[in-house]
Design an enzyme around this catalytic site. Structure first.
Site, mmCIF file in Angstrom:
data_model
loop_
_atom_site.group_PDB
_atom_site.id
_atom_site.type_symbol
_atom_site.label_atom_id
_atom_site.label_comp_id
_atom_site.label_asym_id
_atom_site.label_seq_id
_atom_site.Cartn_x
_atom_site.Cartn_y
_atom_site.Cartn_z
ATOM 1 N N ASN A 1 49.380 23.740 36.295
ATOM 2 C CA ASN A 1 49.961 23.481 34.984
ATOM 3 C C ASN A 1 49.281 22.330 34.253
ATOM 4 O O ASN A 1 49.390 22.231 33.033
ATOM 5 C CB ASN A 1 51.458 23.171 35.164
ATOM 6 C CG ASN A 1 52.071 22.574 33.917
ATOM 7 O OD1 ASN A 1 52.254 23.253 32.911
ATOM 8 N ND2 ASN A 1 52.369 21.275 33.961
ATOM 9 N N SER B 1 48.255 29.828 31.754
ATOM 10 C CA SER B 1 47.358 30.043 30.632
ATOM 11 C C SER B 1 48.190 29.870 29.369
ATOM 12 O O SER B 1 48.936 28.905 29.233
ATOM 13 C CB SER B 1 46.714 31.435 30.715
ATOM 14 O OG SER B 1 45.879 31.690 29.616
ATOM 15 N N ILE C 1 56.485 21.549 31.087
ATOM 16 C CA ILE C 1 56.611 22.674 32.009
ATOM 17 C C ILE C 1 56.590 22.214 33.452
ATOM 18 O O ILE C 1 57.420 22.626 34.273
ATOM 19 C CB ILE C 1 55.481 23.699 31.758
ATOM 20 C CG1 ILE C 1 55.629 24.338 30.381
ATOM 21 C CG2 ILE C 1 55.475 24.782 32.833
ATOM 22 C CD1 ILE C 1 54.438 25.200 29.973
ATOM 23 N N VAL D 1 56.011 26.325 23.627
ATOM 24 C CA VAL D 1 56.975 25.762 24.574
ATOM 25 C C VAL D 1 57.397 24.392 24.062
ATOM 26 O O VAL D 1 56.578 23.631 23.537
ATOM 27 C CB VAL D 1 56.365 25.634 25.992
ATOM 28 C CG1 VAL D 1 57.382 25.056 26.965
ATOM 29 C CG2 VAL D 1 55.873 26.995 26.480
ATOM 30 N N THR E 1 57.512 21.182 24.548
ATOM 31 C CA THR E 1 56.990 20.106 25.381
ATOM 32 C C THR E 1 56.567 18.964 24.479
ATOM 33 O O THR E 1 56.705 19.017 23.267
ATOM 34 C CB THR E 1 55.777 20.578 26.205
ATOM 35 O OG1 THR E 1 54.682 20.827 25.312
ATOM 36 C CG2 THR E 1 56.096 21.846 26.964
ATOM 37 N N TYR F 1 40.348 24.480 23.367
ATOM 38 C CA TYR F 1 41.553 24.844 24.115
ATOM 39 C C TYR F 1 41.527 26.335 24.441
ATOM 40 O O TYR F 1 41.788 26.744 25.578
ATOM 41 C CB TYR F 1 42.802 24.491 23.299
ATOM 42 C CG TYR F 1 44.108 24.758 24.023
ATOM 43 C CD1 TYR F 1 44.475 23.991 25.117
ATOM 44 C CD2 TYR F 1 44.963 25.763 23.598
ATOM 45 C CE1 TYR F 1 45.673 24.218 25.787
ATOM 46 C CE2 TYR F 1 46.168 26.008 24.256
ATOM 47 C CZ TYR F 1 46.513 25.230 25.350
ATOM 48 O OH TYR F 1 47.693 25.476 26.011
ATOM 49 N N THR G 1 52.920 16.606 41.638
ATOM 50 C CA THR G 1 51.757 15.760 41.400
ATOM 51 C C THR G 1 51.643 15.375 39.933
ATOM 52 O O THR G 1 52.072 16.096 39.039
ATOM 53 C CB THR G 1 50.453 16.467 41.829
ATOM 54 O OG1 THR G 1 50.147 17.521 40.910
ATOM 55 C CG2 THR G 1 50.578 17.048 43.232
ATOM 56 N N LYS H 1 41.398 28.199 28.218
ATOM 57 C CA LYS H 1 42.392 29.186 28.645
ATOM 58 C C LYS H 1 41.759 30.569 28.843
ATOM 59 O O LYS H 1 42.131 31.297 29.775
ATOM 60 C CB LYS H 1 43.532 29.256 27.626
ATOM 61 C CG LYS H 1 44.386 27.988 27.565
ATOM 62 C CD LYS H 1 44.982 27.634 28.918
ATOM 63 C CE LYS H 1 45.976 26.485 28.811
ATOM 64 N NZ LYS H 1 46.526 26.101 30.149
ATOM 65 N N ASP I 1 44.527 13.813 40.108
ATOM 66 C CA ASP I 1 43.730 13.994 38.897
ATOM 67 C C ASP I 1 42.879 15.234 39.126
ATOM 68 O O ASP I 1 41.938 15.211 39.919
ATOM 69 C CB ASP I 1 42.853 12.764 38.666
ATOM 70 C CG ASP I 1 41.944 12.906 37.444
ATOM 71 O OD1 ASP I 1 41.974 13.972 36.794
ATOM 72 O OD2 ASP I 1 41.192 11.963 37.157
#
Length: 306
Positions: free
Chosen positions: A98, A156, A26, A204, A206, A170, A45, A174, A68
């Site tokens: 993100n 999120s 993303i 997604v 990814t 996780y 970044t 979120k 970081d």
């Protein structure tokens, strides 16, 4: 209750975007999109600057920084470097939080380090970047004294609304992002024009199965195929093998949607479910909560009419 995102937002033609976690997925898709807009400015970044080599060098509108989010010093250094790079013309109009990874597996087997690192990245990382961004946005004014404001997109997930077995930390991260974002959004003075949008995508496409996904060690008490987490794993894997990957959102489509929300000149939604799966499951969760409320209505009222 203080209202949220009360005014239409107008994205400046020279808006500056700061995006975390741009090494892949993303974050990379959003960075590539903003980099393709000649008048937009980008602060991309990643923990390793080498992961940003896909972005061009020598463009004054593109700044690539090491960041970081688990380190307050690293966040401070990134904001300082951005201000120095753009100088007196430094504005911060859009922030996309993100950076993150998924920690899955059996909750009982999670180590102290694993659970704390997940929360440091998903939640406290978002907090660190957002609070620094707010300080810039709320003080930035145009020449006629109007607050320039901005948008904070906190990525999120469907996992920030619906809890499923096998991903408890996780979900915790979120869920924390969701509650914190809503609370902070209500702290904003309407004149500041600082808007929040909690983005809740379902699956997604990814590389979460790569460096963005971690697993706790298996726990022997949870390995029976009939256990909820194992059953979920089975159905998810079966769906992917059967071609269910078509339900996954393309990162580029998500990026285009966020840019559209920022640039369309309308009020920014506080929550933005993305993908049919996310919309349907969140709707089902809300409807389920209403049913649960009715069941305990008499108890909740403790003898009073509700």
């Amino acid at each position: 209750m203080n209202p949220i995102n009360t005014k239409p937002y107008a994205l400046p033609s020279n808006a500056t975007w700061l995006i975390t976690g741009c090494s892949s997925g993303i974050g990379r898709a959003i960075a590539e999109l903003i980099a393709s807009k000649p008048t937009q400015r980008l602060i991309a970044t990643a923990r390793k600057p080498a992961d940003l080599s896909y972005l061009p060098d020598g463009n004054a509108n593109i700044l690539k920084l090491a960041l970081d989010v688990t380190s307050a010093a690293s966040v401070d250094a990134a904001f300082t470097a951005a201000a120095e790079h753009f100088g007196k013309d430094f504005h911060l109009d859009v922030v996309v939080n993100n950076a993150g990874y998924s920690l899955s597996g059996d909750t009982e087997s999670a180590t102290e380090e694993e659970m704390h690192q997940e929360m440091e990245t998903l939640f406290f990382g978002t907090v660190r970047v957002t609070t620094r961004a707010i300080a810039v946005m709320r003080q930035d004014k145009t020449d006629d004294g109007v607050h320039r404001g901005g948008i904070v997109f906190n990525i999120s997930s469907l996992a920030g609304i619906v809890g499923l077995p096998g991903h408890s930390f996780y979900h915790a991260g979120k869920f924390a992002v969701e509650g914190w974002s809503e609370s902070v959004a209500r702290e904003m003075h309407p004149d500041w024009n600082v808007n929040f949008c909690i983005v809740e995508p379902s699956g997604v496409k990814t590389n979460f199965e790569g460096h963005s996904k971690a697993h706790t060690a298996p726990h022997p008490a949870y390995q029976d195929p009939s256990m909820p987490a194992r059953r979920l794993e089975f159905y998810v894997n079966a769906g992917i093998k059967a071609g269910g990957g078509g339900l996954l959102i393309e990162p580029s489509a998500l990026a285009e949607t966020l840019f559209m929300i920022a640039a369309r000149g309308e009020k920014v939604p506080l929550r933005l479910p993305l993908g049919a799966t996310a919309w349907k499951m969140i709707k089902g969760k809300v409807e389920g909560l209403l049913g649960e409320l009715e069941v305990v209505k008499e108890i909740s009222g403790m003898g009073k009419d509700l």
